[in-house]
Design a protein around this motif. Sequence first.
Motif, PDB file in Angstrom:
ATOM      1  N   LEU A  88       0.832  -1.201   0.000  1.00 42.27           N
ATOM      2  CA  LEU A  88       0.000   0.000   0.000  1.00 42.27           C
ATOM      3  C   LEU A  88       0.869   1.255   0.000  1.00 42.27           C
ATOM      4  CD1 LEU A  88      -2.844   1.243   0.162  1.00 42.27           C
ATOM      5  CD2 LEU A  88      -2.623   1.160   2.664  1.00 42.27           C
ATOM      6  N   ALA A  89       1.908   1.204   0.849  1.00 39.59           N
ATOM      7  CA  ALA A  89       2.802   2.364   0.944  1.00 39.59           C
ATOM      8  C   ALA A  89       3.459   2.662  -0.400  1.00 39.59           C
ATOM      9  CB  ALA A  89       3.871   2.125   2.009  1.00 39.59           C
ATOM     10  N   GLN A  90       3.882   1.619  -1.099  1.00 39.08           N
ATOM     11  CA  GLN A  90       4.535   1.840  -2.397  1.00 39.08           C
ATOM     12  C   GLN A  90       3.560   2.418  -3.419  1.00 39.08           C
ATOM     13  OE1 GLN A  90       6.265  -2.085  -2.575  1.00 39.08           O
ATOM     14  NE2 GLN A  90       8.324  -1.284  -2.134  1.00 39.08           N
ATOM     15  N   ARG A  91       2.326   1.974  -3.347  1.00 40.30           N
ATOM     16  CA  ARG A  91       1.322   2.567  -4.226  1.00 40.30           C
ATOM     17  C   ARG A  91       1.086   4.030  -3.880  1.00 40.30           C
ATOM     18  NH1 ARG A  91      -2.580  -0.716  -6.747  1.00 40.30           N
ATOM     19  NH2 ARG A  91      -3.650   1.225  -7.205  1.00 40.30           N
ATOM     20  N   MET A  92       0.918   4.309  -2.577  1.00 43.97           N
ATOM     21  CA  MET A  92       0.663   5.685  -2.136  1.00 43.97           C
ATOM     22  C   MET A  92       1.857   6.581  -2.410  1.00 43.97           C
ATOM     23  SD  MET A  92      -2.405   5.329  -0.989  1.00 43.97           S
ATOM     24  CE  MET A  92      -2.732   6.939  -0.286  1.00 43.97           C
ATOM     25  N   GLY A  93       3.040   6.011  -2.282  1.00 44.85           N
ATOM     26  CA  GLY A  93       4.257   6.822  -2.442  1.00 44.85           C
ATOM     27  C   GLY A  93       4.553   7.198  -3.879  1.00 44.85           C
ATOM     28  N   GLY A  94       4.092   6.405  -4.816  1.00 46.96           N
ATOM     29  CA  GLY A  94       4.257   6.757  -6.229  1.00 46.96           C
ATOM     30  C   GLY A  94       3.075   7.598  -6.641  1.00 46.96           C
ATOM     31  N   TYR A  95       2.036   6.932  -7.145  1.00 48.41           N
ATOM     32  CA  TYR A  95       0.748   7.602  -7.292  1.00 48.41           C
ATOM     33  C   TYR A  95      -0.317   6.544  -7.232  1.00 48.41           C
ATOM     34  CZ  TYR A  95      -3.169  10.353  -8.641  1.00 48.41           C
ATOM     35  OH  TYR A  95      -4.392  10.976  -8.629  1.00 48.41           O
ATOM     36  N   ALA A  96      -1.267   6.708  -6.332  1.00 46.17           N
ATOM     37  CA  ALA A  96      -2.207   5.639  -6.003  1.00 46.17           C
ATOM     38  C   ALA A  96      -3.560   5.800  -6.656  1.00 46.17           C
ATOM     39  CB  ALA A  96      -2.384   5.574  -4.486  1.00 46.17           C
ATOM     40  N   GLY A  97      -3.828   6.943  -7.257  1.00 46.53           N
ATOM     41  CA  GLY A  97      -5.176   7.207  -7.757  1.00 46.53           C
ATOM     42  C   GLY A  97      -5.389   6.675  -9.159  1.00 46.53           C
ATOM     43  N   LEU A  98      -6.426   7.162  -9.792  1.00 50.74           N
ATOM     44  CA  LEU A  98      -6.807   6.751 -11.140  1.00 50.74           C
ATOM     45  C   LEU A  98      -5.635   6.925 -12.101  1.00 50.74           C
ATOM     46  CD1 LEU A  98      -9.138   5.990 -13.128  1.00 50.74           C
ATOM     47  CD2 LEU A  98      -9.471   8.472 -13.408  1.00 50.74           C
TER      48      LEU A  98
END
Lengths: 441, 441
Positions: free
Chosen positions: B354-364
């Motif tokens: 989750l952190a890696q997704r949030m840290g890059g870009y997690a949205g659409l």
Amino acid sequence: MARSRQLRLGAFMRPTTIHTGAWRYPGAAPDSNFNLALLARFAQTLERGRFDAFFMADHLAVLNMPVEALKRSHTATSFDPLTLLPALAMVTERLGLVATASTTFEPPYTIARRLASLDHLSGGRAGWNLVTTANPDAALNFGMTEQPAHADRYRRAREFFDVVTGLWDSWADDAFVRDVESGVFFEPERMHVLNHEGPSLRVRGPLNIARPVQGWPVVVQAGSSEDGRQLAAETAEVVFAAPGNLVEGQRFYADVKGRMQQLGRDPDHMKILPAAFVVVGDTAEEARAIRAKLDSLVHYDSAIASLSIALGTDARDFDPDGPLPEIPETNASKSGRERAIRTAREEGLTVRQLAQRMGGYAGLAMVGTAATIADTMEEWLETRGSDGFNIMFSHVPGGLDDFVNKVVPELQRRGLFRREYEGRTLRENLGLPRPANRFFP
Amino acid sequence: MARSRQLRLGAFMRPTTIHTGAWRYPGAAPDSNFNLALLARFAQTLERGRFDAFFMADHLAVLNMPVEALKRSHTATSFDPLTLLPALAMVTERLGLVATASTTFEPPYTIARRLASLDHLSGGRAGWNLVTTANPDAALNFGMTEQPAHADRYRRAREFFDVVTGLWDSWADDAFVRDVESGVFFEPERMHVLNHEGPSLRVRGPLNIARPVQGWPVVVQAGSSEDGRQLAAETAEVVFAAPGNLVEGQRFYADVKGRMQQLGRDPDHMKILPAAFVVVGDTAEEARAIRAKLDSLVHYDSAIASLSIALGTDARDFDPDGPLPEIPETNASKSGRERAIRTAREEGLTVRQLAQRMGGYAGLAMVGTAATIADTMEEWLETRGSDGFNIMFSHVPGGLDDFVNKVVPELQRRGLFRREYEGRTLRENLGLPRPANRFFP
């Protein structure tokens, strides 16, 4: 051959002209305050004339004058300085850009950031005209029912200066390494958290923009009261003074530079630039005729309103043909009130005469040919009445063009003024040192 | 042939890229946030691509993340939007310029004046991204010991909107007659004194600048919470939503436009533009490889810090390889927290993932070729998931250039996007009406 003492020239743009009749002058641009193409042309002309800076005065309210006078004012509305100057930065390369920003109403964090942004955008050409705001109508626009007292405004201004310069020092000049390989964008040990907690302000920091190109944008002030002079001696690098004549100028110059020395500051690290209303003619007669025409365009409603502002008291009930009555001390700017009273006393003016002077432009004026204007400037420079001037043009574009095309070459011929800019930043051109970072010396 | 429904495209510039790895991408400009020449080139490229607007997000603090992550962030520092955009106005002619300005800390009088100044300077291309500020570090920069609660921020924002738009209506469009002959600069009966006295704000007015070219700069919002949606339905003309997928987008679209109709507003008078992170490749594989490369450049320190911000809670002590624990409600932005929790639950992600997704870009995200990206945009437009998108470029200059050179022509070929600007102002290009002046209808 260049003299050892060199004139510094600012252009006082409010944003364009200060004389109340200027917008009605034949050939003048009535909409110059909002005409971006013209403003860009003015900035470029000033740069061609090697001016140090475009200095943008400001007010935070439609001026508090009676509506019959207000409706005749071309300066009641204007662009926000910190919004106009970034645009002018894009059409100039060397001209300094000085924005007025008040310490009375706005938060220091955004003021520090906007000035730092302007400094970066312009390659180091930003200046901050640090003012306190005395206009009671401005206080009402910012949620206050009355403006703070004079001394309180200056105490806050001093603390505001400490906070803004402290925020500018948030980052060492070499903090942003942007090392693609290691992924380190900046070195955290090169970032300082201000943690300011003072009587008026609590600001944590750090500022969210790199240290300005100039270290700090050049700090400019205009106060001439006791509080104003002391603040200037402590903090200012350029002072826009408003002496009425050379003797007053010399006295102010000696006083403020003396205060600097007592504080351990090098007096050369401040340039004192009196405001000078300049009317250029090819003959002395032509210059006087231009001024007479300008004054004739000032309506009496505006004149009496200007006098009321200067005195901090409603002058409309005074006998227009009698002498100025006693004026009690008010919370208005001391310098404006004192000048009006002194002018009336010294020249024996009636209320009407004084009002007409105040309504046009009442301060130091140089009305003549390029040669006589250069003579006056040279005398001020050589006798330490000033380090230069902040020029108020009689009208635009005519008066500005005439100054650049006629007076500047005469000053250059005498070796009193640069033919080329000395440097790239406003500091370099003014001969001011780049401040050390207090946290990363 | 042009379709009846046309896409609107904004460029989300924070100021340049949002993906944490973007500044390290091969060929990217690590200093793009502060490189004026590059920023000018980006704006001109967007204009060549007929984008509606350059949208500048903002923060009023160095982001509140642990220093080990912070030092890797290329977005912790940036130009002040209202200082950068006037500069970009000078190098563009049709591109809209949207500045984020917070209603939480700054006085409405200066916000109204700066946005009005930008609108005049740009010939009617200004927009105001009206935000409330949830960052507790920002509160500390503005003299507050803690940020105001969510609902309080939104109540103040609604009042702030009334004050700012009321100040923009201070002058009738024809107030400034500038009659040189009579000496009347403006007609005082065409000036309105606001005299606002509300629960949070007291502002007298009038604003000291003429009514904006557009009447009001375009009002933009991004809130997706209950309070945020209602505020948008009442006041916004553009909404930068952040749905994670088409179904969420359709639900949000129907909800906000439905609220508008209940309030008596025409739903066409708001353009809903979801944020879309776009990665363009010549093949689908190339696009996926670009994203994989970008994500690989995100350091875990940054990743876990981003997750902490989204949750409003320090996530560093969580088990990186376990599931996300229960997160209590906090004073942080609801939308960010809810998305993080939902993403973890829906996709069964560990804290690390989750952190890696949030840290890059997690949205659409739209990751593919020009054709597949256009397919997705067309589907959203046709099924009322949106009126267009606010594009986040994968990296600059490469990702921005690829979008303009590859995706825009594909959208134009399909008749979904303009080949030439419809008008001169941002309102005209967005198809939004010019607001009537409430005081001078």
